[in-house]
Design a protein around this motif. Structure first.
Motif, PDB file in Angstrom:
ATOM      1  N   THR A   1       0.823  -1.215   0.000  1.00 14.40           N
ATOM      2  CA  THR A   1       0.000   0.000   0.000  1.00 14.40           C
ATOM      3  C   THR A   1       0.858   1.265   0.000  1.00 14.40           C
ATOM      4  OG1 THR A   1      -1.731  -1.183   1.196  1.00 14.40           O
ATOM      5  CG2 THR A   1      -1.850   1.223   1.193  1.00 14.40           C
ATOM      6  N   GLU A   2       1.925   1.252   0.788  1.00  9.09           N
ATOM      7  CA  GLU A   2       2.803   2.426   0.851  1.00  9.09           C
ATOM      8  C   GLU A   2       3.418   2.729  -0.513  1.00  9.09           C
ATOM      9  OE1 GLU A   2       6.975   3.417   3.035  1.00  9.09           O
ATOM     10  OE2 GLU A   2       5.383   2.665   4.353  1.00  9.09           O
ATOM     11  N   ASN A   3       3.793   1.689  -1.261  1.00 14.48           N
ATOM     12  CA  ASN A   3       4.354   1.910  -2.596  1.00 14.48           C
ATOM     13  C   ASN A   3       3.295   2.383  -3.591  1.00 14.48           C
ATOM     14  OD1 ASN A   3       7.048   1.611  -2.221  1.00 14.48           O
ATOM     15  ND2 ASN A   3       7.201  -0.462  -3.070  1.00 14.48           N
ATOM     16  N   GLU A   4       2.067   1.903  -3.427  1.00 12.98           N
ATOM     17  CA  GLU A   4       0.984   2.398  -4.279  1.00 12.98           C
ATOM     18  C   GLU A   4       0.789   3.900  -4.050  1.00 12.98           C
ATOM     19  OE1 GLU A   4      -2.238  -0.098  -3.173  1.00 12.98           O
ATOM     20  OE2 GLU A   4      -1.520  -1.837  -4.332  1.00 12.98           O
ATOM     21  N   ARG A   5       0.878   4.304  -2.789  1.00 16.71           N
ATOM     22  CA  ARG A   5       0.768   5.730  -2.468  1.00 16.71           C
ATOM     23  C   ARG A   5       1.923   6.530  -3.073  1.00 16.71           C
ATOM     24  NH1 ARG A   5       3.232   8.734   1.094  1.00 16.71           N
ATOM     25  NH2 ARG A   5       4.168   6.943   2.144  1.00 16.71           N
ATOM     26  N   ARG A   6       3.126   5.956  -3.024  1.00 11.75           N
ATOM     27  CA  ARG A   6       4.264   6.648  -3.625  1.00 11.75           C
ATOM     28  C   ARG A   6       4.021   6.902  -5.119  1.00 11.75           C
ATOM     29  NH1 ARG A   6       7.638   3.397   0.184  1.00 11.75           N
ATOM     30  NH2 ARG A   6       8.947   4.879   1.355  1.00 11.75           N
ATOM     31  N   LEU A   7       3.573   5.875  -5.820  1.00 11.59           N
ATOM     32  CA  LEU A   7       3.318   6.036  -7.256  1.00 11.59           C
ATOM     33  C   LEU A   7       2.220   7.059  -7.518  1.00 11.59           C
ATOM     34  CD1 LEU A   7       3.538   2.423  -8.745  1.00 11.59           C
ATOM     35  CD2 LEU A   7       5.205   4.274  -8.948  1.00 11.59           C
ATOM     36  N   ASP A   8       1.167   7.029  -6.732  1.00  7.63           N
ATOM     37  CA  ASP A   8       0.077   7.992  -6.894  1.00  7.63           C
ATOM     38  C   ASP A   8       0.589   9.418  -6.688  1.00  7.63           C
ATOM     39  OD1 ASP A   8      -1.699   5.954  -7.361  1.00  7.63           O
ATOM     40  OD2 ASP A   8      -2.488   5.905  -5.305  1.00  7.63           O
ATOM     41  N   THR A   9       1.419   9.593  -5.672  1.00  9.10           N
ATOM     42  CA  THR A   9       1.932  10.924  -5.348  1.00  9.10           C
ATOM     43  C   THR A   9       2.835  11.448  -6.451  1.00  9.10           C
ATOM     44  OG1 THR A   9       1.821  10.387  -2.988  1.00  9.10           O
ATOM     45  CG2 THR A   9       3.167  12.291  -3.617  1.00  9.10           C
ATOM     46  N   VAL A  10       3.737  10.604  -6.952  1.00 10.02           N
ATOM     47  CA  VAL A  10       4.633  11.024  -8.034  1.00 10.02           C
ATOM     48  C   VAL A  10       3.839  11.367  -9.286  1.00 10.02           C
ATOM     49  CG1 VAL A  10       6.487  10.309  -9.592  1.00 10.02           C
ATOM     50  CG2 VAL A  10       6.636   9.748  -7.170  1.00 10.02           C
ATOM     51  N   ALA A  11       2.894  10.507  -9.646  1.00 10.96           N
ATOM     52  CA  ALA A  11       2.111  10.735 -10.861  1.00 10.96           C
ATOM     53  C   ALA A  11       1.348  12.051 -10.778  1.00 10.96           C
ATOM     54  CB  ALA A  11       1.159   9.573 -11.098  1.00 10.96           C
ATOM     55  N   ALA A  12       0.729  12.317  -9.625  1.00 13.97           N
ATOM     56  CA  ALA A  12      -0.024  13.561  -9.468  1.00 13.97           C
ATOM     57  C   ALA A  12       0.903  14.776  -9.478  1.00 13.97           C
ATOM     58  CB  ALA A  12      -0.831  13.521  -8.176  1.00 13.97           C
ATOM     59  N   ALA A  13       2.041  14.666  -8.785  1.00 10.82           N
ATOM     60  CA  ALA A  13       2.976  15.787  -8.704  1.00 10.82           C
ATOM     61  C   ALA A  13       3.581  16.102 -10.071  1.00 10.82           C
ATOM     62  CB  ALA A  13       4.080  15.455  -7.696  1.00 10.82           C
ATOM     63  N   TYR A  14       4.023  15.083 -10.781  1.00 14.71           N
ATOM     64  CA  TYR A  14       4.596  15.304 -12.109  1.00 14.71           C
ATOM     65  C   TYR A  14       3.534  15.825 -13.081  1.00 14.71           C
ATOM     66  CZ  TYR A  14       9.165  13.105 -11.172  1.00 14.71           C
ATOM     67  OH  TYR A  14      10.428  12.824 -10.718  1.00 14.71           O
ATOM     68  N   GLY A  15       2.304  15.340 -12.906  1.00  9.49           N
ATOM     69  CA  GLY A  15       1.229  15.839 -13.749  1.00  9.49           C
ATOM     70  C   GLY A  15       1.032  17.333 -13.585  1.00  9.49           C
ATOM     71  N   ARG A  16       1.167  17.838 -12.354  1.00 10.70           N
ATOM     72  CA  ARG A  16       1.025  19.280 -12.102  1.00 10.70           C
ATOM     73  C   ARG A  16       2.149  20.080 -12.749  1.00 10.70           C
ATOM     74  NH1 ARG A  16       0.009  17.432  -6.885  1.00 10.70           N
ATOM     75  NH2 ARG A  16       1.889  18.407  -6.006  1.00 10.70           N
ATOM     76  N   LEU A  17       3.317  19.462 -12.910  1.00  9.80           N
ATOM     77  CA  LEU A  17       4.439  20.170 -13.539  1.00  9.80           C
ATOM     78  C   LEU A  17       4.221  20.348 -15.039  1.00  9.80           C
ATOM     79  CD1 LEU A  17       7.515  18.479 -11.783  1.00  9.80           C
ATOM     80  CD2 LEU A  17       6.572  20.747 -11.318  1.00  9.80           C
ATOM     81  N   GLY A  18       3.449  19.430 -15.652  1.00 13.53           N
ATOM     82  CA  GLY A  18       3.156  19.525 -17.077  1.00 13.53           C
ATOM     83  C   GLY A  18       4.335  19.112 -17.950  1.00 13.53           C
ATOM     84  N   GLY A  19       4.178  19.305 -19.261  1.00 14.30           N
ATOM     85  CA  GLY A  19       5.252  19.040 -20.218  1.00 14.30           C
ATOM     86  C   GLY A  19       5.778  17.629 -20.146  1.00 14.30           C
ATOM     87  N   LYS A  20       7.107  17.498 -20.165  1.00 18.68           N
ATOM     88  CA  LYS A  20       7.728  16.175 -20.179  1.00 18.68           C
ATOM     89  C   LYS A  20       7.467  15.429 -18.874  1.00 18.68           C
ATOM     90  CE  LYS A  20      12.284  17.981 -18.761  1.00 18.68           C
ATOM     91  NZ  LYS A  20      13.703  18.105 -19.153  1.00 18.68           N
ATOM     92  N   TYR A  21       7.247  16.166 -17.780  1.00 15.85           N
ATOM     93  CA  TYR A  21       6.950  15.502 -16.515  1.00 15.85           C
ATOM     94  C   TYR A  21       5.569  14.855 -16.562  1.00 15.85           C
ATOM     95  CZ  TYR A  21      11.086  17.756 -14.609  1.00 15.85           C
ATOM     96  OH  TYR A  21      12.373  18.135 -14.377  1.00 15.85           O
ATOM     97  N   ALA A  22       4.603  15.556 -17.162  1.00 16.45           N
ATOM     98  CA  ALA A  22       3.262  14.981 -17.307  1.00 16.45           C
ATOM     99  C   ALA A  22       3.292  13.757 -18.229  1.00 16.45           C
ATOM    100  CB  ALA A  22       2.298  16.032 -17.853  1.00 16.45           C
ATOM    101  N   GLU A  23       4.113  13.823 -19.271  1.00 11.77           N
ATOM    102  CA  GLU A  23       4.274  12.662 -20.157  1.00 11.77           C
ATOM    103  C   GLU A  23       4.810  11.473 -19.374  1.00 11.77           C
ATOM    104  OE1 GLU A  23       7.184  11.116 -23.768  1.00 11.77           O
ATOM    105  OE2 GLU A  23       7.075  13.266 -23.337  1.00 11.77           O
ATOM    106  N   PHE A  24       5.828  11.718 -18.545  1.00 14.65           N
ATOM    107  CA  PHE A  24       6.382  10.642 -17.723  1.00 14.65           C
ATOM    108  C   PHE A  24       5.322  10.094 -16.772  1.00 14.65           C
ATOM    109  CE2 PHE A  24       8.371   9.189 -13.773  1.00 14.65           C
ATOM    110  CZ  PHE A  24       9.159   8.165 -14.272  1.00 14.65           C
ATOM    111  N   ALA A  25       4.507  10.978 -16.203  1.00 12.86           N
ATOM    112  CA  ALA A  25       3.467  10.549 -15.261  1.00 12.86           C
ATOM    113  C   ALA A  25       2.471   9.613 -15.932  1.00 12.86           C
ATOM    114  CB  ALA A  25       2.748  11.769 -14.685  1.00 12.86           C
ATOM    115  N   ARG A  26       2.126   9.900 -17.185  1.00 15.08           N
ATOM    116  CA  ARG A  26       1.188   9.023 -17.893  1.00 15.08           C
ATOM    117  C   ARG A  26       1.792   7.629 -18.085  1.00 15.08           C
ATOM    118  NH1 ARG A  26       0.265  14.004 -20.541  1.00 15.08           N
ATOM    119  NH2 ARG A  26       1.723  13.502 -22.226  1.00 15.08           N
ATOM    120  N   GLY A  27       3.073   7.583 -18.452  1.00 10.02           N
ATOM    121  CA  GLY A  27       3.749   6.289 -18.601  1.00 10.02           C
ATOM    122  C   GLY A  27       3.866   5.553 -17.270  1.00 10.02           C
ATOM    123  N   LEU A  28       4.052   6.317 -16.203  1.00  9.92           N
ATOM    124  CA  LEU A  28       4.152   5.740 -14.862  1.00  9.92           C
ATOM    125  C   LEU A  28       2.854   5.035 -14.485  1.00  9.92           C
ATOM    126  CD1 LEU A  28       6.192   5.724 -12.476  1.00  9.92           C
ATOM    127  CD2 LEU A  28       5.009   7.754 -11.607  1.00  9.92           C
TER     128      LEU A  28
END
Length: 438
Positions: free
Chosen positions: A374-401
């Motif tokens: 569960t803790e790792n699922e939360r880590r992935l959720d947090t990274v995906a949401a945070a990178y999504g807020r940055l936009g651009g190449k970070y949002a692209e990475f978040a989608r792949g994540l």
């Protein structure tokens, strides 16, 4: 070098998968410094996983090194490394030889595996210690001369702590440990962050803090996580070397870098590093092991200079590096559990002869694989949401994540299982390697 019966052999190692001819030249200078100032023979080991054109450039750099009595260069491409490893695995008569071979030389980048290969080859060359550098690092210059870490490494490594006191500027070691040998000598780096996430900090400091805090144990309070964020990945800052300082102590893993480290053979011949692929930080396990087992070390200030290579600036390089960072965050679910158990175990991590005992480490790792994800699922959720807020190449990475979510969660657990397997095979591999190269 004065010569004599007490001359011992050391391995100065450079694993690389990128162009680093200038680093090879500089490393040759450090090897020459070692034999001039200490009773050693240096085996300069370049483990070259670069493409053919780059390897040829490296070969030219090796050929151009001045001949120095007492310095022998071994420049091994992956084919030569595989031949060596296959022979060692066969002689070790391991039950899963092909799996072990894959863990030692995987198809993907592995910081732990490349260093494990250096460890085994150092054993094959009958070296007393291994001194590791990196291809994206350089030496500071002071008084017109390079600042070589090997000076402190060879001054103290392998000596009884009680005898090493005269080679350091300060000793803060418990006298009860004075009979033990100095098992590790290290320093850190100055320059750019050791982890390529400075771009996040420039875009949004809050996102940077949120993401970096994910490498802390989930149960830590917010204030302790903030302190970790402030300390993380910065090394020794940016202030240059102005004179030697060294401390005989238990070396805090947060204060050293794997590009500036040396281990006694009684460390790396006992325990390998995690062979996880595409995971930054996977090569730091032994630093924690030495610290938690209360083996003496020396912390010095001959920090190397860290710089980013051009490959990291490319789009493909960006995506690959962010994956390595996320896999590092996921590995922490398992490693923090193990580190806490190691800290509790203390000196019981040593066998009756005072060397690291592989058994408790393997046991703690095997226990960790059963942890809830569960803790790792939360880590992935947090990274995906945070990178999504940055936009651009970070949002692209978040989608792949998000698309790779289950695979990444599975790999973090499988990497831990692989490490348990390699620990079980390590004693036989070292024994099968020892003294087989000249």
């Amino acid at each position: 070098m004065s010569g004599g019966a007490d001359v011992h052999r050391i391995c100065l190692s450079l694993p690389t998968d990128r162009e680093c001819s200038a680093t090879i030249t500089a490393l040759g200078g450090e090897a020459a410094y070692a034999v001039r100032h200490f009773d050693v023979e240096v085996r300069l080991l370049i483990l070259d996983s670069a493409d053919e054109r780059t390897r040829e450039a490296h070969a030219r750099a090796v050929a151009a090194l001045p001949e120095v009595p007492g310095v022998v260069v071994h420049h091994l491409d992956e084919a030569a490394q595989r031949d060596f490893l296959r022979g060692a695995v066969e002689r070790a008569a391991l039950p899963e030889p092909e799996r072990v071979l894959d863990l030692m030389l995987p198809d993907a980048l592995s910081y732990g595996a490349c260093t494990n290969r250096a460890f085994l080859i150092a054993a094959a060359l009958d070296c007393r210690s291994l001194h590791r550098r990196d291809s994206d690092c350089g030496y500071q210059v002071f008084g017109g001369e390079p600042v070589h870490p090997i000076h402190h490494e060879l001054t103290s490594l392998g000596r009884r702590a009680a005898d090493a006191v005269d080679g350091v500027t300060e000793a803060v070691l418990d006298p009860a440990l004075a009979h033990l040998p100095v098992s590790m000598v290290g320093a850190s780096f100055i320059g750019e962050l050791s982890v390529d996430i400075g771009g996040i900090r420039e875009l949004d400091k809050d996102v940077y803090d949120e993401v970096v805090a994910l490498w802390a144990p989930g149960h830590w309070p917010a204030e302790r996580k903030r302190e970790l964020v402030e300390e993380s990945f910065k090394g020794a800052g940016t202030l240059p070397f102005t004179g030697d300082r060294s401390t005989l102590t238990l070396v805090d893993p947060m204060h050293v870098d794997m590009a500036n480290i040396a281990f006694d053979r009684n460390v790396y011949e006992r325990l390998p590093l995690p062979p996880a692929t595409a995971t930054i930080g996977s090569d730091y396990f032994l630093i924690h092991a030495v610290y938690d087992a209360a083996l003496p070390g020396v912390l010095h200030n001959r920090h190397i200079e860290n710089h980013y290579t051009g490959e990291r600036r490319t789009h493909a390089g960006f995506l690959a590096y962010q994956t390595r960072f996320v896999k590092f965050l996921l590995s922490m679910l398992y490693l923090h559990y193990v580190y806490e158990r190691m800290a509790d175990a203390g000196s019981t991590l040593l066998d009756e002869s005072g060397r690291l005992d592989p058994a408790p480490f393997a046991a703690f790792l095997a226990e960790s694989v059963r942890l809830d994800r569960t803790e790792n699922e939360r880590r992935l959720d947090t990274v995906a949401a945070a990178y999504g807020r940055l936009g651009g190449k970070y949002a692209e990475f978040a989608r792949g994540l998000t698309a790779d979510r289950e695979r990444l969660l599975d790999e973090a657990a499988l990497d831990t299982e692989d490490f348990v397997l390699l620990i079980g095979a390590w004693e036989a591999l070292v024994h099968a390697s020892r003294g087989t190269l000249r």
